[in-house]
Scaffold this active site. Sequence first.
Site, short mmCIF file in Angstrom:
data_model
loop_
_atom_site.label_atom_id
_atom_site.label_comp_id
_atom_site.label_asym_id
_atom_site.label_seq_id
_atom_site.Cartn_x
_atom_site.Cartn_y
_atom_site.Cartn_z
N HIS A 85 0.86 -1.19 0.00
CA HIS A 85 0.00 0.00 0.00
C HIS A 85 0.89 1.23 0.00
CE1 HIS A 85 -1.39 3.24 2.79
NE2 HIS A 85 -2.39 3.27 1.94
N VAL B 143 0.15 9.17 -0.86
CA VAL B 143 0.71 10.50 -0.62
C VAL B 143 -0.41 11.51 -0.87
CG1 VAL B 143 3.16 10.09 -0.96
CG2 VAL B 143 1.72 10.41 -2.95
N GLY C 59 -17.42 10.42 -0.38
CA GLY C 59 -16.59 10.06 -1.52
C GLY C 59 -17.16 8.93 -2.34
#
Length: 316
Positions: free
Chosen positions: A119, A122, A274
């Site tokens: 995984h 950033v 989201g």
Amino acid sequence: MVESFMPHGDPAPEVRLDLVHAFLTGLQDRICGALEAADGDARFVEDSWQRAEGGGGRTRVLRDGAVFEQAGVNFSLVSGARLPPAASAHRPELAGAPWTALGVSLVVHPRNPYVPTTHMNVRYFEARPQRPGADRSWWFGGGFDLTPYYPLDEDVVHWHTVARDAVAPFGDDLYPRWKQWCDEYFFLKHRNETRGVGGLFFDDLAAGGFERCFGLMRSVGNAFLEAYLPLVARRKATAYGEREREFQLYRRGRYVEFNLVYDRGTLFGLQSGGRTESILMSLPPRVRFEYAYVPEPGSDEARLADYLRPRDWLAG
């Protein structure tokens, strides 16, 4: 290079977003291209999407490859009118503030049990407090971690060596601090074990100014392929059978448990409205759960438990 992205002096807010956006979309392109080359068979399919409250992204997923059973590499730039609880829990002064977040996140689930799952994330965040005279708040976060099923010391040492070297130019104290943060963050309290062998994790990074913090985030993002691809090349042809495959599927269950119970990124994505498919692309395509499973004493499967507690992998 830092110089290729940075103007002279600290950039204006709108320039900051442009700089981070350019780096992140380029990073997504480079990682997808490198993973396709490593797989040699499957290709990423892109799904572009828009978010009603603001922003959107491009989700890329590779499925049923020769090496990768599933890999997802997601870029998103989203904004909202009120900061979700997952992001404001440690910043009560920003509760309810308008916000913008952008980042690249990925999870790779290989087919061969001897190739670790990995995984990387950033990200950059801005919030705009509404009280008069308040400054716009910004910070970076991210990191990468490794989840092997059959851990091999050579692989883990390589992973941590790259992690250390990625942040060393910014201070010798960063690797030990961010490694410890990673060990503590990716910890399943109800299992009393880490999710894997760790790596780097950082959040709330703003100390030293935008240029330094942006440079750190870029260094971590750029180091991911150097850390991971050699492990893929080294282990993708290792012979395995049904026993190893079943153990891999069982251990993937721990990945699901962490992401759905503890992961702040998953919680933030769901709380902020989201795109559910993109948020949950980190979950493995196949997984199994087994009641009260205990590996055979002395087996390779039992040996994994020794790796699921923090240790100094680079101590000689």
